[in-house]
Design a protein around this motif. Sequence first.
Motif, short mmCIF file in Angstrom:
data_model
loop_
_atom_site.label_atom_id
_atom_site.label_comp_id
_atom_site.label_asym_id
_atom_site.label_seq_id
_atom_site.Cartn_x
_atom_site.Cartn_y
_atom_site.Cartn_z
N VAL A 105 73.85 -26.74 1.59
CA VAL A 105 72.86 -26.57 0.54
C VAL A 105 72.08 -27.88 0.35
O VAL A 105 72.66 -28.95 0.28
CB VAL A 105 73.56 -26.17 -0.77
CG1 VAL A 105 72.54 -26.02 -1.88
CG2 VAL A 105 74.31 -24.86 -0.58
N PHE A 201 69.01 -22.85 -8.75
CA PHE A 201 70.42 -23.14 -9.05
C PHE A 201 70.48 -23.81 -10.41
O PHE A 201 69.89 -24.88 -10.60
CB PHE A 201 71.02 -24.03 -7.96
CG PHE A 201 72.41 -24.49 -8.29
CD1 PHE A 201 73.46 -23.59 -8.30
CD2 PHE A 201 72.66 -25.82 -8.61
CE1 PHE A 201 74.75 -24.00 -8.62
CE2 PHE A 201 73.95 -26.24 -8.93
CZ PHE A 201 74.99 -25.33 -8.93
N PHE A 205 77.02 -27.43 -15.90
CA PHE A 205 78.42 -27.09 -15.63
C PHE A 205 78.88 -26.06 -16.66
O PHE A 205 78.71 -26.26 -17.86
CB PHE A 205 79.31 -28.33 -15.79
CG PHE A 205 79.25 -29.30 -14.65
CD1 PHE A 205 79.99 -29.07 -13.50
CD2 PHE A 205 78.49 -30.45 -14.73
CE1 PHE A 205 79.97 -29.98 -12.45
CE2 PHE A 205 78.46 -31.37 -13.68
CZ PHE A 205 79.20 -31.13 -12.53
N ALA A 206 79.45 -24.95 -16.18
CA ALA A 206 79.94 -23.92 -17.09
C ALA A 206 81.45 -24.03 -17.26
O ALA A 206 82.16 -24.48 -16.35
CB ALA A 206 79.59 -22.54 -16.55
N SER A 207 81.93 -23.62 -18.42
CA SER A 207 83.37 -23.52 -18.63
C SER A 207 83.62 -22.40 -19.62
O SER A 207 82.73 -21.61 -19.92
CB SER A 207 83.92 -24.86 -19.15
OG SER A 207 85.33 -24.84 -19.13
N LEU A 219 78.55 -27.75 -20.46
CA LEU A 219 78.50 -29.18 -20.76
C LEU A 219 77.04 -29.54 -20.93
O LEU A 219 76.21 -29.22 -20.07
CB LEU A 219 79.12 -29.98 -19.63
CG LEU A 219 80.55 -29.61 -19.26
CD1 LEU A 219 81.10 -30.60 -18.24
CD2 LEU A 219 81.44 -29.59 -20.50
N ARG A 220 76.70 -30.19 -22.02
CA ARG A 220 75.29 -30.49 -22.30
C ARG A 220 74.67 -31.29 -21.16
O ARG A 220 75.30 -32.21 -20.62
CB ARG A 220 75.15 -31.26 -23.60
CG ARG A 220 75.77 -32.65 -23.53
CD ARG A 220 75.57 -33.42 -24.84
NE ARG A 220 76.22 -34.73 -24.73
CZ ARG A 220 76.61 -35.46 -25.77
NH1 ARG A 220 76.42 -35.03 -26.99
NH2 ARG A 220 77.18 -36.64 -25.58
N PHE A 253 75.94 -34.17 -18.49
CA PHE A 253 76.39 -33.68 -17.18
C PHE A 253 75.32 -32.84 -16.52
O PHE A 253 74.69 -32.00 -17.18
CB PHE A 253 77.63 -32.80 -17.36
CG PHE A 253 78.85 -33.53 -17.82
CD1 PHE A 253 79.84 -33.88 -16.93
CD2 PHE A 253 79.01 -33.88 -19.15
CE1 PHE A 253 80.98 -34.56 -17.34
CE2 PHE A 253 80.14 -34.56 -19.59
CZ PHE A 253 81.12 -34.90 -18.67
N ASN A 255 75.04 -30.68 -12.78
CA ASN A 255 75.70 -30.32 -11.53
C ASN A 255 74.69 -30.39 -10.37
O ASN A 255 74.30 -29.38 -9.81
CB ASN A 255 76.29 -28.91 -11.67
CG ASN A 255 77.31 -28.60 -10.60
OD1 ASN A 255 77.67 -29.47 -9.80
ND2 ASN A 255 77.78 -27.37 -10.60
N GLU A 256 74.29 -31.62 -10.02
CA GLU A 256 73.26 -31.83 -9.00
C GLU A 256 73.64 -31.13 -7.69
O GLU A 256 74.81 -31.04 -7.32
CB GLU A 256 73.09 -33.34 -8.74
CG GLU A 256 72.55 -34.12 -9.94
CD GLU A 256 71.06 -33.87 -10.18
OE1 GLU A 256 70.40 -33.26 -9.32
OE2 GLU A 256 70.58 -34.29 -11.26
N ILE A 257 72.63 -30.67 -6.97
CA ILE A 257 72.87 -29.86 -5.79
C ILE A 257 73.53 -30.65 -4.67
O ILE A 257 74.54 -30.24 -4.10
CB ILE A 257 71.55 -29.23 -5.31
CG1 ILE A 257 71.13 -28.16 -6.33
CG2 ILE A 257 71.69 -28.62 -3.92
CD1 ILE A 257 69.73 -27.64 -6.13
N ARG A 267 76.26 -36.80 -11.31
CA ARG A 267 76.60 -35.55 -12.00
C ARG A 267 77.10 -35.77 -13.42
O ARG A 267 77.27 -34.83 -14.17
CB ARG A 267 77.64 -34.80 -11.17
CG ARG A 267 77.02 -34.20 -9.91
CD ARG A 267 78.04 -33.58 -8.98
NE ARG A 267 77.38 -32.70 -8.02
CZ ARG A 267 77.85 -32.40 -6.81
NH1 ARG A 267 79.00 -32.90 -6.41
NH2 ARG A 267 77.17 -31.59 -6.01
#
Lengths: 655, 655
Positions: A105, A201, A205-207, A219-220, A253, A255-257, A267
């Motif tokens: 990716v 994309f 970041f999800a949780s 995460l903000r 945060f 989530n860089e590709i 990240r």
Amino acid sequence: MAATTVNKTAHAFDKGRHEALLNRRFFYAPAFEIYGGVAGLYDYGPPGSSLQANIISEWRKHFIVEENMLELDTTIMTPSSVFETSGHVARFADWMVKDVKTGDVLRADHLVKNVLEAPLAGDKEARGLAAIPSPAEEKKKKKKGAAKATVVQLPDEVMKEYEIVLAQLDNYSGEDLGDLCKKHDIRNPDTDNEVGEPQLFNLMFASSIGPTGQHTGYLRPETAQGHFLNFSRLLEFNNGRIPFASAQIGRSFRNEISPRAGLLRVREFNMAEIEHYVDPEDKKHERFNEMRDVKLVLLDRHVQEAGQTTTMNITVGEAVDKGIIANETLGYFVARIYQFLVKIGINPERLRFRQHMSNEMAHYATDCWDAEIQNSTGWTECVGCADRAAYDLSVHSNKTGHALVVRQAFKEPIVTEKEVPEWNKKNLGKTYKQDAGVIQKTVEALDQHQLTNLKGQLAQGKAVITSSDGKEFELTPEVLTIELKTIKQSIREYTPNVIEPSFGLGRILYTLLEHSFWSREQDVERGVLSLPPLVAPTKVLIVPLSAREEFDPLVKEVYSKFRKAGIFSRVDDSNTSIGKRYARNDELGTPFGVTLDFASVQNRTMTLRERDTMDQRIGAIDEVIAVVTDLVNGNTNWEEACQRLPAYDGVQAVE
Amino acid sequence: MAATTVNKTAHAFDKGRHEALLNRRFFYAPAFEIYGGVAGLYDYGPPGSSLQANIISEWRKHFIVEENMLELDTTIMTPSSVFETSGHVARFADWMVKDVKTGDVLRADHLVKNVLEAPLAGDKEARGLAAIPSPAEEKKKKKKGAAKATVVQLPDEVMKEYEIVLAQLDNYSGEDLGDLCKKHDIRNPDTDNEVGEPQLFNLMFASSIGPTGQHTGYLRPETAQGHFLNFSRLLEFNNGRIPFASAQIGRSFRNEISPRAGLLRVREFNMAEIEHYVDPEDKKHERFNEMRDVKLVLLDRHVQEAGQTTTMNITVGEAVDKGIIANETLGYFVARIYQFLVKIGINPERLRFRQHMSNEMAHYATDCWDAEIQNSTGWTECVGCADRAAYDLSVHSNKTGHALVVRQAFKEPIVTEKEVPEWNKKNLGKTYKQDAGVIQKTVEALDQHQLTNLKGQLAQGKAVITSSDGKEFELTPEVLTIELKTIKQSIREYTPNVIEPSFGLGRILYTLLEHSFWSREQDVERGVLSLPPLVAPTKVLIVPLSAREEFDPLVKEVYSKFRKAGIFSRVDDSNTSIGKRYARNDELGTPFGVTLDFASVQNRTMTLRERDTMDQRIGAIDEVIAVVTDLVNGNTNWEEACQRLPAYDGVQAVE
């Protein structure tokens, strides 16, 4: 005697040496290194942590204390509803492309940039316009997957086209990027395979919050929403007055590709954000005059949209007067950002403010300027300064039903007279049944002039109105009367606009480390970080001749006296020569060093060494401490210090 | 004239009033409040943020600067491999039970505690041992889902049993908790439904790193692993010397099952952690003597395991000498923790150190003490101080193959003589073929005494050895000789042990806010937070008589002079009486206030008000600034200040 002058540009900047130094002295290192590391995650070691803490401390003074801002510390974990409202769930995303064979990716805009920059560089070389990169630089580039620059001159129109694409890169949609890849046959440089269509994309970041797995949290990616959601509490804390600002320093945060640019693209990072709330009808700034004469280098949106990168030198006052910067408050903060960056050691000649192009800017924003700092990878956005208008407060207010507004009492209430419809609800329902609603809406949509007309008709006994879908209704005074009323308005209610300066602390820290680095003229291997005393991790190094016990009492005395003076020092009594210890501390950016030797024990004197010049002076211990205190606090400079302390002509440590 | 004395205990602590104050003054508030909030997530407003920043700043001075610790700033996002190695993926979990009908999730140990504490409280009341809770407290309890305390005396043996269960609560396994629920018919107090079997719930928030979704990451539940993974770099930074400590202040996350205790149990929090690395064979501490006489209240493990809570008063020196605290370094930090907490304002009479019971402690730890602070919910762990032995460094070292060890050069190499087998590899292979390996292993497993025997046999021409699986081999000097060699060992290699003081900053901040709170004797509605000047959010309030322009120059002068003296002040020129402004700042914990009025403009005098006594003094502006500076820096107290400034006998602001 005048202070020694130093040639800091004898050797060209060498990225390899610089990175080796930062790694060797543990400014920072890949996180989880012994586990093989994770791209885009870095740990700060002791000097990096101190440098960061000092930058933050100065930021607090420069912004929060100086302007009496209200500090916040809000949570990173955020329920999805907040980011659905703010638009991040739908739009906080980058375009990625997949290598059609390997599935690797890549970030689409970075791919286009890397691939087009290479032939352009080769073209420049062929035209004799650029220095030939060193073999080390070439190797580095190749390793990082950028295409190799072949020294070939491009046709003029191709060169021109590439330059326009690169200048507008931040302006392209996913479709545009896909078209560019096809048109220029842009491939994955690591494999030479084609890439697929760009896909979005989401970078958050999800949780999942709580034990049931039902509540998505993110995460903000910025601290800003934490300010906006607390707006009503902040306004109350500020006694209901506006303008004011909230400020927050904290972790965010993204989530860089495929992050490959060291501290410049990570990240997880520390930000410092200000949200300054202003009256949308008055964006003047009380202290703008203090900034009026600050000179800036600006790259405005029109120049970029024409595919160029020509900057202008201009004062903030002039830029605001001419409408280049949208308003005083925005201009005020751009100037304050400039002052902050220069104060902590950023080279002002490698600092510019770039305006966002229309497509690049969020749809609600009215103007946005990025502080870009030049470094070995090009110009990097380190601070953003945007006028976000009323967007954020409005969307959260609409979604939650909590009014995020300012209520301003007029000094004198505004008195107006108005025609106001008065319904006889009982008769209305009885006469018109299910049409009653439509009739009410139709009348309430009328303006004052139309109401006066209607009143006239009703005075004649009956009136006819037409609803928006063309139906006619006849009204009588039994159902509706219209009366002239005196309206006293004592409160103005409005949603404030937000000016947002937003600092990426890691990027500032990294570019500062580049700007501070140079090598001794006589020995390229001897690197120095000329960090200003204001932010240097350690201000003074205390160097006893050896770790022998006889120096202990003096070392303790000097350390404790520096501490009392508020100067952070470290003792280095390691088992190596004084010269080597100083060389190590040049790499750590320690501006001053004091040596304790047998003469110190006998005569209570101490030598003082300045990092950049390597000049050595001597004086009574207490006088040296006083001079260093003045130097660190910015109350004197080295030239003046040399007048207070004679040169040291004893046997100097071999360096 | 002596300073006024104040009665701070005229009114009993009222939790409702306290919470209302913290909320009204925005010390902190539920995060995402306008979205309905999320349990266990809180935002700090301006006074909370400042209080936290001041506590952190003092922590830095007390620990990092005072002991020259190496500061770190490591990432929160952590790849799963790290927490698999550390044991968190398998074991960082709490027991939860589900309501069999509604599916509501409860934390098992908290459920047992809540349900058994209620009848115990009722029993105590029936026995006349406890104060009857106020209706407000009762209501609160009911709302929070705790069972209602009915005033019924329990049989003596039941009361005893409940007490033992509660004293050992941290010692129970999931099975134990399940058995307790069955035995005592413990149900969900919100629904009166039974609960199911306890199940483990991992408390780490999980996410996914990178765009492919293949790499699981966790948000760290503590900062410690970030220290351990960087151990080699830290040791090198410290010139290879031990002992030393790393320190880190940062955010951590725990996905608590059902947090209901305000700041005392949250899902996201700031920690300050120290990892102090020591030689496992020498846990003495160089500065232990400075702490020897510090008096502590200890609750040791034997007392708790006997189902009791009797504490002892003892000096750290005695506790270590008697083996109650395992070693000097642990004792040193317990005492330093005590000093820190008392310095920032924790009431020493409500502070105790509780030792972990055997089952409660991690299997690898050798000793662990929690600083517990008493507050309205009971005794709460706020700092942990554990000797983690070599566990963490060993597991990461074993997993990654990176040696996380100290290499210590002996001053004098240790010289020993040893019998060493020497093989003729060629003959060995030729003679024994596939048995060669077994034969080598067998010989190399022999001790010095056995090797001497074998040497004697070989000197006779041949020797017989027996492998571990019972096979016999005959050896000759052509294959094996044994020689006495001199071995010089100059390096000792070992894994250091780790002593870990770990601070929960939010819990400290909250208990400090409780300990600081009281109400004026004459008016219970007038709450005061007596925060020490060291940590108070604002040190001085500047109060002009009104917002009139004529006071502006003086306000600016006083503000700027305080700033130069390093004293953080705020101006309150809001449109309300001076008395009301002071009352607001009593709630904010601002220790001093200065008033600027017409006399100030004419005579350059200013009144000074002390928060707790409400005493007012008067003096020249510069003298008042000097007195306040001394007060805030701890160089004088209010009684002395009263000798420098006469009482103010003018018209006092009505309070």
